[in-house]
Enzyme design. Structure first.
Site, PDB file in Angstrom:
ATOM      1  CG  ASP A 170      -5.344  -2.119 -15.351  1.00  0.00           C
ATOM      2  OD1 ASP A 170      -6.356  -2.301 -14.660  1.00  0.00           O
ATOM      3  OD2 ASP A 170      -4.245  -1.797 -14.856  1.00  0.00           O
ATOM      4  CG  HIS A 171      -6.840  -5.433 -12.958  1.00  0.00           C
ATOM      5  ND1 HIS A 171      -5.954  -4.415 -13.179  1.00  0.00           N
ATOM      6  CD2 HIS A 171      -6.269  -6.232 -12.024  1.00  0.00           C
ATOM      7  CE1 HIS A 171      -4.897  -4.587 -12.400  1.00  0.00           C
ATOM      8  NE2 HIS A 171      -5.069  -5.692 -11.701  1.00  0.00           N
ATOM      9  CG  ASP A 229      -2.666  -3.460  -8.702  1.00  0.00           C
ATOM     10  OD1 ASP A 229      -3.600  -4.104  -9.203  1.00  0.00           O
ATOM     11  OD2 ASP A 229      -1.473  -3.827  -8.753  1.00  0.00           O
ATOM     12  NE  ARG A 232       1.166 -11.171  -6.244  1.00  0.00           N
ATOM     13  CZ  ARG A 232       0.602 -10.115  -5.679  1.00  0.00           C
ATOM     14  NH1 ARG A 232      -0.657  -9.830  -5.927  1.00  0.00           N
ATOM     15  NH2 ARG A 232       1.293  -9.334  -4.879  1.00  0.00           N
ATOM     16  CB  SER A 247      -4.173  -9.157  -5.032  1.00  0.00           C
ATOM     17  OG  SER A 247      -5.299  -8.369  -4.866  1.00  0.00           O
ATOM     18  NE  ARG A 289      -7.860  -9.774  -5.317  1.00  0.00           N
ATOM     19  CZ  ARG A 289      -7.438 -10.893  -5.921  1.00  0.00           C
ATOM     20  NH1 ARG A 289      -7.991 -12.038  -5.651  1.00  0.00           N
ATOM     21  NH2 ARG A 289      -6.469 -10.858  -6.789  1.00  0.00           N
TER      22      ARG A 289
HETATM   23  S1  SF4 Z   1       0.731  -7.399 -11.843  1.00  0.00           S
HETATM   24 FE1  SF4 Z   1      -1.306  -6.640 -11.543  1.00  0.00          FE
HETATM   25  S2  SF4 Z   1      -1.376  -4.669 -12.582  1.00  0.00           S
HETATM   26 FE2  SF4 Z   1       0.400  -5.764 -13.353  1.00  0.00          FE
HETATM   27  S3  SF4 Z   1      -0.283  -6.771 -15.199  1.00  0.00           S
HETATM   28 FE3  SF4 Z   1      -0.454  -8.215 -13.526  1.00  0.00          FE
HETATM   29  S4  SF4 Z   1      -2.536  -7.996 -12.777  1.00  0.00           S
HETATM   30 FE4  SF4 Z   1      -2.069  -6.205 -14.032  1.00  0.00          FE
END
Ligand code: SF4
Length: 755
Positions: A95-96, A160, A448, A643, A645
């Protein structure tokens, strides 16, 4: 069926007994958080398990979920751990890596082309090691997990930081670094400091423009980005039971923004309904069978202040919509005060882009309510006055909302539907803007909004609100708009008021999908070859880090003293760098390039003490490394927030940084540093941050007697020949000290599987 019913049956059969035993031992009624945690202990209940906020406890999570950016490094690490199959059900979600540019179809095709080697690697390694694989376009990890895998009373870790989304279905779901995922997939205990429990009592019922997102926007304003650190936030009360399961997911998702370990709700009818709507009737029936064990004890409800470490109370009847931001998710402004705040703060009022969707807010309920606003606007002769994008969270949602006509509705006002992926939420956005340095405003229903997060532009003021408010503002074209009271002028010059949104918690005709995008793993993966090209620029097999040399660390050069906010985005930027997530050497060229150097207030410009010249942070670190000189990074408060990571910990480790010394750490990042065999230290006296000078050479003393709870000493050898000693604290326990000594947790794991 992709979920593991046998696992749930086994857990539910054991849970009541385990909870009763824990209650007896501890001698008091239990919160839901405690019940779930005690049902997932790796070994016997430790005497200190009730010692919330103090002691580490080993857990055995039920499952692991990984997104494609973080899965690469996690699985590269898992490969070296020596197992033939993952020890618990695990999934990978692509997805990323999909960049939003023109729209879903083309963007997805381009992503599949551009990321082919990564997808091939993830698909082949998943196939080999028994991991469920969700292809690009299948959806965003947390939405797919909520639709398929999350279940009440379960425990999950995910690579994540928004993994807590699954708390919407009553699961303790915690965002971790890839190294933790490796532990759990390898069948080893997963360690967590026994969290405190913050109770949020919700009473009343929302109405009108207010939605579930406003609960977490309000909570973020109350607790701030650090307020949830070390705690699980447990929502309860009749107000909580009135919220849809997906709305609960939204609240839990954005709980990451207050630093919470995770958030969760108790099992109720809304969760049961969602489980049934997503094809999991058996899970709902099983959960109904042990319902009282999937909720806090009644005594806790009766006197919550006695059982929660902190208690917030919110009457949903009085909650108004909030807009949070810019630049931080905890700057919460009620909609009634937004116009004044825009004026006072000089925020650009003109709205340029409004974005709804993401894993945070793309449920059927969110989309149907937003679509109702658009329908109303169109019927009143209004159009969108800002760019407007919609990101469905999964193919299940996308297919269903298309069938039900909502995509068509959004297109009536020029809405662009993006791929079922993260896109602009993680900076994967080729935004069309004339001048990226121009102060400008966007608003999203994401979670975020740190500077540069969405489009890489520091001048973009990003605000966060509910999808309903974002949609209304897209129509108005300004963030100084309050849809509850303000009228808009339509094409005929009439003043019109938007109608309150309406929608459906669940699709009246049920969910539908043609191809959800799932690939089951091979029953026997032993013959499957993992695909990694030796000349790949994006994937690189890992070499273990060296073990600790057994002495104090002397002669470390100060690499950077970071000033102010230093999130994992500053330490290891996302956006264009995501493509190197599986290649440690290449991605290390982004190390700390977003951090502000205390001495010159610039990013990516630090003094090389060996040459006296200023240069980029990664290049300077490489010079020290090549010269065999260790280095140290100094930081401010809540270093590493954001995040999860682990690259933010692996890169400094790879480039020869030996310690990170800060005023305070964000939890996940501190743990990640420990996993990589780094020293994560905090100033015993926070003012000592000021004693660090640009030309300092630094010694870390006391490592031969490194022990839990024992501070270490740091000697600052200033350039003028003077020496200052300062005391630094750490939170390492015995096991983590073993990781440090071995040069990283992975080195300890491998020694158990590969003889
Ligand atoms: S919060 Fe993280 S997992 Fe959710 S859409 Fe945004 S980047 Fe993707």
């Amino acid at each position: 069926m992709v979920f593991d019913l046998a696992l749930i049956k086994k857990l539910y059969a054991e849970l009541p007994g385990k909870v009763a035993a824990a209650r007896k031992l501890i001698g008091k009624p239990l919160t839901l958080t405690e019940k779930i945690l005690y049902a997932h202990l790796y070994g016997a209940l430790p005497a200190t398990a009730h010692n919330r906020g103090k002691d580490y406890v080993d857990f055995a999570p039920d499952r692991v979920a990984m997104q494609d950016a973080t899965a690469q490094m996690a699985l590269l690490q898992f490969m070296t751990a020596g197992r033939s199959k993952v020890a618990v059900p695990s999934t990978v979600h692509c997805d990323h890596l999909i960049q939003a540019k023109v729209g879903a179809k083309k963007d997805l095709e381009l992503a599949i082309e551009t990321n082919r080697e990564v997808y091939d690697f993830l698909s082949s390694i998943s196939d080999k090691y028994g991991i469920g694989f969700w292809k690009a376009g299948a959806g965003i990890i947390h939405q797919v997990v909520l639709e398929n895998y999350a279940f009440p009373g379960g425990m999950m870790i995910g690579t994540d930081s928004h993994t807590p989304n699954a708390g919407g279905l009553g699961m303790v779901a915690i965002g971790v670094g890839g190294a933790d995922a490796v532990d759990v997939m390898a069948g080893l205990p997963w360690e967590l400091k026994m969290p405190k429990v913050i109770g949020v009592k919700l009473t009343g019922k929302m109405s009108g423009w207010t939605s579930c997102k406003d609960v977490i926007l309000w909570v973020a304003g109350q607790l701030t980005v650090k307020g949830g650190t070390g705690a699980i936030v447990e929502y309860f009360g009749d107000g909580a039971d009135s919220m849809s399961a997906t709305g609960k997911g939204t609240v839990c998702n954005m709980g990451a923004e207050i630093g919470a370990t995770c958030s969760l709700f108790a099992y109720d009818e809304k969760m049961g309904a969602y489980l049934k709507a997503t094809g999991r009737d058996e899970v709902a029936a099983l959960a109904d069978g042990i319902k009282e064990h999937l909720r806090p004890d009644v005594e806790v409800y009766a006197d919550p202040a006695k059982y929660y470490d902190q208690l917030l109370e919110l009457d949903l009847n009085t909650l108004e919509p909030y807009v949070n931001g810019p630049f931080t998710p905890d700057l919460a402004t009620p909609i009634s005060k937004m116009a004044a705040a825009v004026k006072e703060n000089g925020w650009p009022a003109k709205l340029e882009v409004a974005l709804i969707g993401s894993c945070t807010n793309s449920s059927y309920e969110d989309i149907s309510r937003s679509a109702s606003i658009v329908e109303d606007a169109v019927s009143k002769g209004l159009k969108a006055n800002a760019e407007f994008t919609i990101t469905p969270g999964s193919e299940l949602v996308r297919f269903t909302i298309e069938r039900d006509g909502f995509i068509n509705t959004f297109e009536k006002v020029g809405g662009v539907v993006l791929a079922n992926a993260c896109g602009p939420c993680i900076g994967q956005w080729a935004r069309h803007i004339d001048d990226p340095n121009r102060k400008n405003t966007i608003i999203t229903s994401f979670n975020r909004n740190f500077a540069k997060r969405n489009d890489g532009n520091a001048s973009t003021h990003a605000f966060v609100a509910s999808p309903e408010i974002v949609t209304a503002m897209a129509i108005a074209g300004t963030i100084a708009f309050n849809p509850l009271t303000d009228k808009l002028k339509n094409a005929s010059g009439e003043e019109v008021l938007l109608k309150e949104p309406t929608g459906f918690e669940l699709p009246p005709k049920g969910f539908a999908v043609e191809d959800a995008g799932y690939q089951a793993p091979a029953a026997d993966g032993s013959g499957i070859q993992v695909k990694v090209a030796t000349d790949s620029k994006r994937l690189q097999l890992l070499e273990p880090f060296k073990a600790w040399e057994g002495t104090d660390l002397k002669g470390l050069k100060l690499l950077i003293k970071a000033k102010g906010k230093c999130t994992t985005d500053h330490i290891s930027m996302a956006g264009p760098w995501l493509k190197f997530r599986g290649h440690l050497d290449n991605i290390s060229n982004n190390m700390l390039i977003g951090a502000i150097n205390f001495y010159n207030e610039k990013t990516d410009t630090v003094k090389n003490q060996l040459t006296g010249e200023y240069g980029p942070v990664p290049a300077t670190a490489r010079v020290y490394k090549a010269a065999g000189v260790g280095s140290i990074v100094v930081g401010d408060e809540n270093y590493g927030e954001g995040s999860s990571r682990e690259h933010a910990a692996m890169e400094p480790r790879f480039l020869g940084v030996r310690a990170i010394l800060v005023r305070s750490f964000a939890r996940i990042h501190e743990t990640n540093l420990k996993k990589q065999g780094m020293l994560g230290l905090t100033f015993a006296n926070k003012e000592d941050y000021d004693k660090i000078l640009e030309d300092d050479t630094i010694d870390i003393v006391g490592l031969s007697s490194f022990a839990p709870g024992q501070p270490l000493t740091i000697m600052l050898n200033h350039q003028d020949g003077t020496v200052e000693n300062i005391l630094v604290n750490h939170t390492y326990n015995e096991q983590q000290i073993e990781w440090f000594r071995a040069g990283g947790a992975l080195n300890v794991i491998r020694s158990q599987f590969v003889k």
